[in-house]
Write an enzyme that holds these catalytic residues in place. Structure first.
Site, short mmCIF file in Angstrom:
data_model
loop_
_atom_site.label_atom_id
_atom_site.label_comp_id
_atom_site.label_asym_id
_atom_site.label_seq_id
_atom_site.Cartn_x
_atom_site.Cartn_y
_atom_site.Cartn_z
N SER A 140 0.84 -1.19 0.00
CA SER A 140 0.00 0.00 0.00
C SER A 140 0.88 1.24 0.00
CB SER A 140 -0.90 0.00 1.24
OG SER A 140 -1.53 1.25 1.40
N TYR A 156 -0.72 -1.14 10.44
CA TYR A 156 -0.84 -1.44 9.02
C TYR A 156 0.27 -0.75 8.23
CZ TYR A 156 -2.92 -1.77 4.35
OH TYR A 156 -3.14 -2.01 3.03
#
Length: 234
Positions: A140, A156
């Site tokens: 990401s 994350y």
């Protein structure tokens, strides 16, 4: 060698983005191992894709499960030529870097980083011996140091930053072996993790991972981070 003679293993293959990656790889002629914690979920996906898809029970957080799944796959098909580390989780959306508890951090890292590492250790040496391999780590832009502008989703973000570092290390270690290792940012995609409000459908999100998973022989693209088939800064 045509894609039809290749075998791909996709973790987190039983839903959302993972299922679409499996579908697109099968459409391109690969045999696809749809890996999921529950074999029944993988079997359902395989019925929807067709005979090119094969279910595989695999829990990336368990070293024993990874070892058994890879043994099963190699025993049946001989090689694993493509590895897509797609399994991931995000359970800290409301946290900041100063609010994160250690259990959440450990859980996130075990799936998003260590899980991918386990699969690479189990699969990539065989790729190198065979002189061909494609490894795609689904990451990401939240993990990009250059683009990082928030402390939200700290576990994350850190897990994806670390996965990006693993991508770079593996690419350097495997230089010249025929194994290409890259990271793909699918963008904010409608899925179990991305939610229904995400602007991108799974078909769009899967495009860059599938592109990297099927780079042709002779292509030297390795050690990169890509979104929409274009480089992103680390």
């Amino acid at each position: 060698m045509e894609h039809g003679n290749r075998t791909a293993l996709v973790t987190g293959g039983a839903r959302g983005l993972g299922t679409e990656i499996c579908r697109q790889l099968a459409h391109r002629g690969l045999r696809v191992l749809v890996a999921a914690r529950k074999r029944e979920a993988a079997e359902e996906v395989c019925r929807g894709i067709g005979p090119a898809a094969v279910p595989l029970a695999l829990d990336v957080t368990s070293a024993a499960s990874v070892a058994e799944a890879v043994r099963e796959a190699l025993g049946r098909f001989g090689t694993i030529d493509v590895l897509v580390n797609n399994a991931g989780l995000s359970v800290d959306a409301s946290r900041t870097a100063l609010e994160l508890d250690e259990d959440t951090l450990r859980t996130t890292l075990d799936t998003n980083l260590v899980g991918a590492w386990r699969l690479a250790e189990a699969v990539v040496p065989g790729m190198a011996r065979g002189g061909y391999g494609r490894v795609v780590n689904v990451t990401s832009s939240y993990g990009s140091l250059a683009l990082m502008d928030s402390g939200r989703r700290p576990a994350y973000r850190i897990s994806k930053t670390a996965l990006n570092a693993l991508t770079r290390m593996l690419a350097a270690e495997l230089a010249g072996t025929g194994v290409l290792v890259n990271a793909a940012d699918p963008g904010w995609t409608r899925s179990g993790m991305g939610g229904s409000a995400a602007p991108r459908g799974p078909e769009e999100g899967a495009d860059t991972p599938v592109w990297l998973a099927t780079l042709p022989e002779g292509d030297g693209t390795t050690g990169g981070l890509f979104a929409e088939r274009k480089p992103l800064p680390w």
